[in-house]
Design an enzyme around this catalytic site. Structure first.
Site, short mmCIF file in Angstrom:
data_model
loop_
_atom_site.label_atom_id
_atom_site.label_comp_id
_atom_site.label_asym_id
_atom_site.label_seq_id
_atom_site.Cartn_x
_atom_site.Cartn_y
_atom_site.Cartn_z
CG ASP A 31 -2.04 0.98 1.14
OD1 ASP A 31 -1.77 2.18 0.97
OD2 ASP A 31 -3.21 0.57 1.26
CB ILE A 32 1.34 4.14 -2.31
CG1 ILE A 32 -0.11 4.31 -2.75
CG2 ILE A 32 2.20 3.49 -3.36
CD1 ILE A 32 -0.25 5.36 -3.84
CD GLN A 94 -15.02 -0.79 -1.77
OE1 GLN A 94 -16.16 -1.00 -1.35
NE2 GLN A 94 -14.47 -1.50 -2.74
CG HIS A 100 -8.77 -3.38 -1.46
ND1 HIS A 100 -9.69 -2.74 -2.27
CD2 HIS A 100 -8.57 -2.58 -0.41
CE1 HIS A 100 -10.02 -1.58 -1.71
NE2 HIS A 100 -9.36 -1.46 -0.57
CG HIS A 102 -6.62 -2.55 3.84
ND1 HIS A 102 -5.91 -1.43 3.48
CD2 HIS A 102 -7.88 -2.36 3.39
CE1 HIS A 102 -6.72 -0.59 2.85
NE2 HIS A 102 -7.92 -1.13 2.78
P1 AMP Z 1 -9.77 1.30 0.75
O1 AMP Z 1 -9.86 2.69 1.34
O2 AMP Z 1 -10.11 0.21 1.72
O3 AMP Z 1 -10.56 1.22 -0.54
O4 AMP Z 1 -8.24 1.08 0.43
C1 AMP Z 1 -7.63 1.50 -0.74
C2 AMP Z 1 -6.15 1.48 -0.46
O5 AMP Z 1 -5.47 1.56 -1.69
C3 AMP Z 1 -5.65 2.67 0.39
O6 AMP Z 1 -5.05 2.18 1.58
C4 AMP Z 1 -4.66 3.37 -0.53
O7 AMP Z 1 -3.53 3.84 0.17
C5 AMP Z 1 -4.27 2.25 -1.48
N1 AMP Z 1 -3.81 2.70 -2.78
C6 AMP Z 1 -4.40 3.62 -3.59
N2 AMP Z 1 -3.70 3.73 -4.74
C7 AMP Z 1 -2.67 2.86 -4.66
C8 AMP Z 1 -1.59 2.49 -5.52
N3 AMP Z 1 -1.42 3.06 -6.75
N4 AMP Z 1 -0.71 1.57 -5.11
C9 AMP Z 1 -0.85 0.99 -3.88
N5 AMP Z 1 -1.84 1.28 -3.03
C10 AMP Z 1 -2.74 2.20 -3.40
#
Ligand code: AMP
Ligand code: ZN
Length: 150
Positions: A31-32, A94, A100, A102
């Site tokens: 996760d970034i 979300q 996904h 985490h």
């Molecule tokens: P959610 O809020 O549960 O939908 O989680 C989405 C997650 O995706 C968040 O923790 C973001 O930090 C992560 N995220 C968004 N864009 C990217 C990316 N390009 N690469 C890796 N993680 C990402």
């Protein structure tokens, strides 16, 4: 595959990611915006919007992959525990609408861990409300967990 979907683009290699592992059906990457050191995401390669849409075989594969990654992360990063988190729906946090999980390693050392629990553990609820809601759901499910709810 959805053209508009960020995580489909990551699976396709059109958007860069820090890959951790993959197999035929699942893909895991860092996760970034990590909530703790080593925060990862595990996704199905096949697009599903969320928990309600994902087929059982993909959900099973992602969950087993998350378990494997969680064990490896705790061992490798010397973590003290791990949280699995799924957000289903914008109001449930979300932000990316490709299912996904985490995988968030947890640490006693707060320099490695920025997570805080969003509710107060040990705060008792209204027992009548608890019983009412539990009974309603039990009736809806007919008391069984093996049948699917449509
Ligand atoms: P959610 O809020 O549960 O939908 O989680 C989405 C997650 O995706 C968040 O923790 C973001 O930090 C992560 N995220 C968004 N864009 C990217 C990316 N390009 N690469 C890796 N993680 C990402
Ligand atoms: Zn997608």
């Amino acid at each position: 595959m959805s053209d508009q979907c960020l995580f489909c683009s990551i699976v396709a290699g059109n958007v860069p990611s820090v890959k951790v592992a993959e197999d035929d059906t699942t893909y895991a990457f860092m996760d970034i915006n990590p909530g703790s050191d080593g925060h990862m995401l595990v996704i199905p390669k096949r697009h599903s919007k969320d928990l309600f849409e994902i087929p059982a075989d993909d959900l099973t594969a992602v969950t087993l992959a998350a378990q494997r990654i969680a064990k490896a992360a705790v061992a490798e990063f010397d973590a003290d525990g791990v949280n699995l988190l799924n957000c289903c729906g914008a109001d449930a946090w979300q932000t990316v609408f490709h299912f996904h999980l985490h995988v968030i390693p947890r640490y006693v050392d707060k320099t490695r861990d920025r997570l805080v629990l969003p509710w107060q553990p040990g705060t008792p609820g209204d027992i009548e409300a608890i019983v009412t809601l539990g009974s309603r759901l039990s009736a809806t499910l007919d008391g069984r967990l093996s049948a699917t709810l449509d």
